[in-house]
Design an enzyme around this catalytic site. Structure first.
Site, PDB file in Angstrom:
ATOM      1  N   ASP A  26       0.874  -1.162   0.000  1.00 35.82           N
ATOM      2  CA  ASP A  26       0.000   0.000   0.000  1.00 35.82           C
ATOM      3  C   ASP A  26       0.918   1.220   0.000  1.00 35.82           C
ATOM      4  OD1 ASP A  26      -2.402   1.599   0.432  1.00 35.82           O
ATOM      5  OD2 ASP A  26      -1.649   1.856   2.466  1.00 35.82           O
ATOM      6  N   ASP A  28      -0.119   5.155   1.071  1.00 38.57           N
ATOM      7  CA  ASP A  28      -0.333   6.125   2.148  1.00 38.57           C
ATOM      8  C   ASP A  28      -0.411   5.439   3.508  1.00 38.57           C
ATOM      9  OD1 ASP A  28      -0.695   8.467   0.387  1.00 38.57           O
ATOM     10  OD2 ASP A  28      -2.484   7.393  -0.266  1.00 38.57           O
TER      11      ASP A  28
END
Length: 396
Positions: A26, A28
């Site tokens: 991922d 953020d």
């Protein structure tokens, strides 16, 4: 030194796991600290429209959502006088101005470079739109080139918690889903990895820990705790005896009774949640910038109750009396180990002396000591290319 303080939810007696051949990240909150960089943007936007930020709701409700879902939720929750699309058009430029300041989280550059150097395919799969992903990582040299696949939620049928992002990333890397490992910070991301049939490591942000812990295969506090060999991947070889060189971490605060108390406008730590463990480096008292102290710093956080960081400081050579009740600037350059407990203040005397000994020996080595020649304030952001250059220098 590779100490593992992770929580593993699967018993060792279970059937052996499929070999991990690729890793999906991922973005953020996992690799980038976009939360700190954009802090205050949403509150400022709401204030312009006569609304007040509901901090508790924001911390618990929208983390990891797609932009479309988040926009619809915001417009409904705050009774804003426009459509979700209009909301996005107005607020995104405000966020874009801040993305350039989003720093890599501790261990991110190290992990990206490590997998690339060992030929392990890596993908980036985020609920952000692809154009926003490109904008965010454009400020981090080497990232775009080192990822085999980069996907945004607008490139698949649906974003997380649906499995499509991870399934498509695996497909484009030419690796079966069962041979992929996902590294996530949000509950929706962990759910998406589960739905895709992939192994998942959670490094949960504030408020995400309970849900992520119950669904992830392994839970860590920081990427610095990640051990590739646990997943059958090539181990790190960058520890210097019992210390790990890290990208510099800068912060400041008031030293009182053994602890550093940060002073921030919103009462929350300026350090990311993922800065966790026992570190070492230098400190100076603002009142006397000519005197530099070697320090061991333990950082933890009680995720279940207090939002405050627990930051304990110990002077390596001598005692702490000389800095009592003074505003301090700190520069951390090395990592010793994870914190075995939520409160680093519980570190026993024997462990503390061992950490001081490691710090003292390490800070005399060029790979750590060269940081001591720079001022105690942040220079330009560190990058993967900087790490490669550093490796070349060390080998010369």
């Amino acid at each position: 030194m590779n100490c593992c303080g992770c929580e593993c939810n699967n018993a060792a007696a279970e059937t052996p796991k499929p070999k991990i051949l690729a890793v999906i990240f991922d973005l953020d909150g996992t690799l980038l600290d976009t939360e700190q960089a954009t802090k205050g943007v949403f509150e400022e936007f709401l204030a312009r429209h006569g609304k007040v930020l509901d901090t508790e709701r924001e911390e618990k409700k929208r983390l990891g959502m797609t932009l479309k879902d988040s926009a619809a939720s915001v417009v409904e929750d705050y009774h804003l006088p426009f459509t979700p699309d209009q909301f996005v058009q107005q607020i995104i430029p405000m966020y874009q101005e801040k993305w350039m300041y989003a720093e890599a989280l501790p261990g991110a550059n190290r992990l990206i470079k490590h997998f690339h150097d060992h030929g392990v395919p890596i993908a980036l799969a985020s609920n952000s739109l692809r154009e926003y992903i490109d904008a965010k990582i454009s400020h981090h040299r080497g990232w775009k080139e080192l990822f085999s696949v980069i996907l945004g939620s607008d490139q698949v049928k649906a974003g997380k918690p649906s499995p499509y992002l991870f399934e498509e990333a695996a497909k484009q890397m030419g690796v079966d889903a069962v041979h992929c490992l996902v590294i996530e910070d949000s509950l929706v991301g962990v759910k998406a990895a589960n739905a895709a049939g992939m192994e998942v490591v959670a490094i949960p942000s504030r408020g995400e820990a309970p849900g992520s812990s119950s669904l992830a295969d392994t839970v860590l506090h920081s990427l610095l705790e990640f051990q590739p060999e646990h997943w059958g991947l090539p181990p790190f070889e960058d520890w210097v005896d019992k210390a790990l060189p890290i990208e510099p971490i800068y912060f400041s605060g008031l030293y009182v009774n053994g602890f550093v108390c940060e002073v921030t406008g919103d009462g929350r730590s300026a350090l990311p949640d993922q800065v966790w463990g026992v570190f070492f480096g230098w400190a100076v008292a603002v009142a006397d910038m000519q005197k530099t102290y070697r320090v061991v710093v333990g950082i933890g956080l009680d995720r279940n109750s207090s939002p405050d960081k627990n930051i304990q400081l110990h002077v390596v050579d001598g005692n702490n009396c000389c800095i009592s009740n003074q505003q301090m600037k700190l520069l951390l350059v090395g990592y010793i180990r994870e914190s075995y407990t939520k409160e680093v203040s519980s570190m026993d005397a024997e462990t503390l002396e061992e950490c001081k000994s490691i710090a003292s020996a390490s800070l005399d080595l060029p790979i750590f000591s060269h940081h001591g020649c720079v001022p105690l304030y942040p220079p330009q952001p560190f990058s993967v290319e900087d790490m490669i250059a550093s490796d070349e220098i060390e080998r010369c």
